[in-house]
Design a protein around this motif. Structure first.
Motif, mmCIF file in Angstrom:
data_model
loop_
_atom_site.group_PDB
_atom_site.id
_atom_site.type_symbol
_atom_site.label_atom_id
_atom_site.label_comp_id
_atom_site.label_asym_id
_atom_site.label_seq_id
_atom_site.Cartn_x
_atom_site.Cartn_y
_atom_site.Cartn_z
ATOM 1 N N MET A 1 6.633 -2.433 6.122
ATOM 2 C CA MET A 1 5.113 -2.310 5.966
ATOM 3 C C MET A 1 4.555 -0.917 5.312
ATOM 4 S SD MET A 1 2.243 -2.523 8.836
ATOM 5 C CE MET A 1 2.779 -4.263 9.441
ATOM 6 N N ARG A 2 3.870 -0.981 4.091
ATOM 7 C CA ARG A 2 3.635 0.186 3.604
ATOM 8 C C ARG A 2 2.315 0.797 4.119
ATOM 9 N NH1 ARG A 2 5.290 0.118 -2.704
ATOM 10 N NH2 ARG A 2 7.697 -0.233 -2.290
ATOM 11 N N ILE A 3 2.279 1.998 3.852
ATOM 12 C CA ILE A 3 0.813 2.672 4.910
ATOM 13 C C ILE A 3 -0.286 2.253 4.207
ATOM 14 C CG2 ILE A 3 0.546 4.492 2.842
ATOM 15 C CD1 ILE A 3 0.523 6.825 5.144
ATOM 16 N N GLY A 4 -0.694 1.496 3.170
ATOM 17 C CA GLY A 4 -1.895 0.856 2.819
ATOM 18 C C GLY A 4 -1.895 -0.276 3.769
ATOM 19 N N GLU A 5 -1.096 -1.123 3.659
ATOM 20 C CA GLU A 5 -0.908 -2.478 4.850
ATOM 21 C C GLU A 5 -0.998 -1.911 6.356
ATOM 22 O OE1 GLU A 5 2.345 -5.127 2.402
ATOM 23 O OE2 GLU A 5 3.045 -3.289 3.597
ATOM 24 N N LEU A 6 -0.546 -0.766 6.563
ATOM 25 C CA LEU A 6 -0.647 -0.409 8.018
ATOM 26 C C LEU A 6 -2.037 -0.029 8.359
ATOM 27 C CD1 LEU A 6 0.464 0.018 10.891
ATOM 28 C CD2 LEU A 6 1.301 2.494 9.996
ATOM 29 N N SER A 7 -2.832 0.699 7.286
ATOM 30 C CA SER A 7 -4.023 1.043 7.371
ATOM 31 C C SER A 7 -5.059 -0.084 7.471
ATOM 32 C CB SER A 7 -4.593 1.973 6.210
ATOM 33 O OG SER A 7 -5.668 2.258 6.201
ATOM 34 N N ARG A 8 -4.844 -1.107 6.647
ATOM 35 C CA ARG A 8 -5.817 -2.348 6.678
ATOM 36 C C ARG A 8 -5.409 -3.117 8.146
ATOM 37 N NH1 ARG A 8 -4.241 -2.030 1.488
ATOM 38 N NH2 ARG A 8 -2.563 -3.353 1.545
ATOM 39 N N ALA A 9 -4.122 -3.217 8.310
ATOM 40 C CA ALA A 9 -3.781 -3.782 9.786
ATOM 41 C C ALA A 9 -4.723 -3.222 10.913
ATOM 42 C CB ALA A 9 -2.668 -3.941 9.969
ATOM 43 N N THR A 10 -4.617 -1.764 11.150
ATOM 44 C CA THR A 10 -5.070 -1.253 12.219
ATOM 45 C C THR A 10 -6.518 -0.669 12.132
ATOM 46 O OG1 THR A 10 -4.054 0.930 11.271
ATOM 47 C CG2 THR A 10 -2.729 -0.630 12.730
ATOM 48 N N HIS A 29 10.260 5.473 7.389
ATOM 49 C CA HIS A 29 11.309 5.719 6.446
ATOM 50 C C HIS A 29 10.819 5.644 5.034
ATOM 51 C CE1 HIS A 29 13.810 4.743 10.000
ATOM 52 N NE2 HIS A 29 12.851 3.864 10.236
ATOM 53 N N ARG A 30 11.395 6.452 4.297
ATOM 54 C CA ARG A 30 11.182 6.497 2.869
ATOM 55 C C ARG A 30 12.091 5.560 2.151
ATOM 56 N NH1 ARG A 30 6.637 10.127 1.500
ATOM 57 N NH2 ARG A 30 6.507 11.278 3.203
ATOM 58 N N THR A 31 11.511 4.915 0.978
ATOM 59 C CA THR A 31 12.082 3.833 -0.047
ATOM 60 C C THR A 31 12.819 4.769 -0.932
ATOM 61 O OG1 THR A 31 10.291 3.749 -1.324
ATOM 62 C CG2 THR A 31 10.165 2.228 0.564
ATOM 63 N N PRO A 32 13.448 4.600 -1.923
ATOM 64 C CA PRO A 32 14.206 5.193 -2.843
ATOM 65 C C PRO A 32 13.127 5.829 -3.605
ATOM 66 C CG PRO A 32 15.397 3.309 -2.445
ATOM 67 C CD PRO A 32 14.222 3.209 -1.659
ATOM 68 N N GLY A 33 11.827 5.122 -3.991
ATOM 69 C CA GLY A 33 10.784 5.615 -4.655
ATOM 70 C C GLY A 33 10.009 6.535 -3.825
ATOM 71 N N GLY A 34 10.206 6.952 -2.712
ATOM 72 C CA GLY A 34 9.566 7.752 -1.886
ATOM 73 C C GLY A 34 8.253 7.547 -1.178
ATOM 74 N N HIS A 35 8.165 6.046 -1.393
ATOM 75 C CA HIS A 35 7.109 5.391 -0.452
ATOM 76 C C HIS A 35 7.476 5.487 1.015
ATOM 77 C CE1 HIS A 35 4.893 4.384 -4.026
ATOM 78 N NE2 HIS A 35 5.927 3.999 -4.373
#
Length: 172
Positions: A1-10, A29-35
């Motif tokens: 789950m990415r930060i935007g999804e977590l923000s919308r969910a909570t 955890h960071r993805t290879p792209g830094g997300h």
């Protein structure tokens, strides 16, 4: 789950989620792209963080308590710590209540201004329905802090004198 999804969910802003991560309350955890990538239970963790913050606990205390969750409840080992926090909160509430009462007593001693606000003085003016606006004005009550005396009369029920007071009412 990415930060935007977590923000919308909570319903918690992204900026606050980053703060939780900075305070080590939430891990990503960071993805290879830094997300940022959060675990599937991150919304539950954010809910716990919010509940503990609402209870008045500090970030440091929450960080120490986060590993103590079992089956959606805090482990009994933290009961003493939470009881101590509750006692401290009750002490602060008592102190604030005492301060509020003292401030209310001081407010009751302060005469009201003609506009209904606290401070200033009023007296009898010419004619039965006229009131002296203010005899002496504390510098804390005036714009610029240089006014020592206000000259003027006010009729109760008439429009409240404008703020700041017109220069013709002010003598220095």
């Amino acid at each position: 789950m990415r930060i935007g999804e977590l923000s919308r969910a909570t319903g918690v802003p992204v900026r606050l989620l980053r703060y939780y991560e900075q305070q080590e309350l939430l891990t990503a955890h960071r993805t290879p792209g830094g997300h940022r990538e959060y675990e599937a239970d991150a919304p539950v963790q954010v809910g716990r963080i919010r509940a503990l913050l609402a209870a008045g606990l500090t970030s440091r205390t929450i960080r120490e308590l986060m590993p103590c969750w079992e089956d959606g409840r805090l482990h009994p080992c933290v009961r003493d710590r939470l009881t101590a926090q509750l006692a401290e909160l009750n002490t602060r509430i008592g102190e604030l209540s005492t301060a509020r009462d003292a401030l209310a007593d001081l407010t009751a001693l302060s005469p009201k201004r003609p506009d209904g606000a606290s401070g200033g003085a009023s007296g009898n003016g010419p004619g039965p329905s006229m009131t002296r606006l203010v005899g002496a004005v504390p510098t804390c009550c005036t714009p610029g802090g240089a006014v020592t005396r206000v000259v003027g009369w006010w009729r109760p029920g008439a429009p409240v004198p404008p703020r700041p007071l017109p220069r013709r009412w002010i003598s220095r």
